[in-house]
Design a protein around this motif. Structure first.
Motif, PDB file in Angstrom:
ATOM      1  N   UNK A  53     -94.299 -33.344  -3.498  1.00  0.00           N
ATOM      2  CA  UNK A  53     -93.751 -32.140  -2.861  1.00  0.00           C
ATOM      3  C   UNK A  53     -93.211 -31.106  -3.842  1.00  0.00           C
ATOM      4  N   UNK A  54     -92.946 -31.495  -5.075  1.00  0.00           N
ATOM      5  CA  UNK A  54     -92.482 -30.531  -6.071  1.00  0.00           C
ATOM      6  C   UNK A  54     -93.482 -29.389  -6.230  1.00  0.00           C
ATOM      7  N   UNK A  55     -94.776 -29.694  -6.130  1.00  0.00           N
ATOM      8  CA  UNK A  55     -95.792 -28.660  -6.328  1.00  0.00           C
ATOM      9  C   UNK A  55     -95.697 -27.565  -5.271  1.00  0.00           C
ATOM     10  N   UNK A  56     -95.251 -27.925  -4.087  1.00  0.00           N
ATOM     11  CA  UNK A  56     -95.104 -26.919  -3.024  1.00  0.00           C
ATOM     12  C   UNK A  56     -93.930 -25.992  -3.277  1.00  0.00           C
ATOM     13  N   UNK A  57     -93.002 -26.375  -4.146  1.00  0.00           N
ATOM     14  CA  UNK A  57     -91.825 -25.555  -4.425  1.00  0.00           C
ATOM     15  C   UNK A  57     -92.057 -24.564  -5.570  1.00  0.00           C
TER      16      UNK A  57
ATOM     17  N   UNK B 102     -89.632 -30.957 -13.912  1.00  0.00           N
ATOM     18  CA  UNK B 102     -88.863 -31.385 -12.733  1.00  0.00           C
ATOM     19  C   UNK B 102     -89.093 -32.865 -12.454  1.00  0.00           C
ATOM     20  N   UNK B 103     -90.359 -33.288 -12.450  1.00  0.00           N
ATOM     21  CA  UNK B 103     -90.704 -34.659 -12.067  1.00  0.00           C
ATOM     22  C   UNK B 103     -90.372 -35.660 -13.164  1.00  0.00           C
ATOM     23  N   UNK B 104     -90.707 -35.324 -14.401  1.00  0.00           N
ATOM     24  CA  UNK B 104     -90.531 -36.285 -15.496  1.00  0.00           C
ATOM     25  C   UNK B 104     -89.140 -36.233 -16.109  1.00  0.00           C
ATOM     26  N   UNK B 105     -88.524 -35.043 -16.172  1.00  0.00           N
ATOM     27  CA  UNK B 105     -87.248 -34.895 -16.869  1.00  0.00           C
ATOM     28  C   UNK B 105     -86.079 -34.578 -15.947  1.00  0.00           C
ATOM     29  N   UNK B 106     -86.370 -34.261 -14.674  1.00  0.00           N
ATOM     30  CA  UNK B 106     -85.291 -33.827 -13.787  1.00  0.00           C
ATOM     31  C   UNK B 106     -84.698 -32.496 -14.212  1.00  0.00           C
ATOM     32  N   UNK B 107     -85.483 -31.684 -14.902  1.00  0.00           N
ATOM     33  CA  UNK B 107     -85.019 -30.415 -15.471  1.00  0.00           C
ATOM     34  C   UNK B 107     -85.634 -29.261 -14.680  1.00  0.00           C
ATOM     35  N   UNK B 108     -84.788 -28.481 -14.017  1.00  0.00           N
ATOM     36  CA  UNK B 108     -85.275 -27.361 -13.212  1.00  0.00           C
ATOM     37  C   UNK B 108     -85.004 -26.010 -13.866  1.00  0.00           C
TER      38      UNK B 108
END
Length: 334
Positions: A299-303, A229-235
């Protein structure tokens, strides 16, 4: 001529003084695994941060795995050059403790934020996450919700796992199956065998197979999607959560009794477990920090979805039985 001579003597004196200062500067030698010490890992910023205040030089010595660092220290014994090992985990902490080579850390560690209370006198926590199987939602929109559902999938659904003799995630999977199924562990391994494309020596090898779409799922961590998510924008890469619960990995650090830098080593462990040290962990080692970082945690880690149930096994049980459990797993899948 006299002025030139005086200048030369002054330069020589300055060089001698600099050399003396360099010799007086202590070196802290830390054994760890290669990913931790790599240019993109936490070792680089941790070295820089600690050296700003310690008046010392941090020297990382990397092995191919954290189990490899333990094996090296076991071979070297009291002659080891290591002051500290960073990157062991709670699955091998008992074996490490049994060597008698590790000193008490003597730290209060009263600011930790872990799933369970930390009372270990010899090892300091570095980071943590739960083991999980990754899947790509584009390729597998509905992942299995248990080991038994994974076993029931068509045999062309393939997974990659790691060797428990060389990689801590592989050992973690052995403990996960044993904690979840007890005496049924061999049965679970037999069921998984048709799905296992390969058992790789290290995590990076199996994860590459997953990214190259050669396997449908790979053993990794519930925090691994944060990287994408953070490095590639891939969810699209997610962790499959299993109903029986998940086994955690807590990576740790310990001081060798043979170190002649006991105070400096203790200072490093205190820094490592402090907010200043921990803030570099999440987006370099892609694990949860062991302290509450507040707004400094991305905040990504909280998701990231996390398991509702954490499985555990007593350290003494792991130490006494892990080799037999590994043999059980290898006999079933080979």
């Amino acid at each position: 001529m006299v002025n030139v001579t005086r200048l030369a003597l002054a330069v020589l004196a300055g060089l001698a003084s600099t050399a003396a200062l360099a010799q007086d500067k202590p070196t802290l030698t830390i054994y760890t695994y290669d990913g931790f010490a790599s240019e993109w890992g936490p070792g680089v910023p941790l070295k820089a941060g600690f050296e700003e205040t310690c008046g010392c030089t941090v020297n990382w010595v990397a092995a191919d795995s954290s189990i490899g660092t333990l094996r090296r220290v076991q071979l070297e014994g009291e002659t080891t050059q290591a002051d500290i090992i960073v990157g062991l985990d709670t699955a091998v902490a008992g074996e490490a403790r049994a060597t008698g080579l590790f000193a008490d850390h003597g730290l209060a560690l009263d600011n930790l934020a872990l799933p369970n209370e930390w009372t270990d006198a010899q090892f300091v926590p570095v980071d943590y996450s739960h083991f999980a199987f990754m899947h790509d939602t584009d390729m597998m929109p509905e992942p299995p919700r248990s080991f038994e559902e994974l076993i029931a999938l068509p045999e062309d659904i393939k997974i990659a796992i790691q060797d428990p003799r060389s990689a801590t995630p592989g050992l973690g999977l052995v403990l996960w199956v044993k904690a979840a199924y007890g005496d049924r562990a061999a049965e679970i391994w037999e069921g998984l065998r048709p799905h296992i494309l390969t058992v790789t020596r290290e995590w990076s090898e199996s994860y590459s197979l997953f990214l190259d779409e050669e396997v449908d799922m790979v053993l990794s961590y519930t925090t691994s999607p944060a990287y994408h998510i953070i490095e590639d924008g891939d969810e699209t890469i997610k962790a499959a959560l299993f109903e029986e619960g998940h086994f955690p990995q807590i990576e740790v650090a310990g001081i060798l009794k043979s170190s002649d830098q006991q105070e400096l080593a203790s200072q490093f462990l205190a820094y490592l477990a402090s907010p200043d040290g921990q803030k570099v962990i999440p987006t370099t080692n892609w694990m949860f920090p062991v302290v509450d970082l507040g707004d400094e945690l991305d905040p990504v880690f909280a998701t990231l979805p996390q398991p509702e149930k954490t499985l555990t096994l007593p350290e003494e049980e792991i130490t006494a039985n892990s080799r037999a459990w590994i043999d059980e797993m290898l006999a079933a899948v080979q």
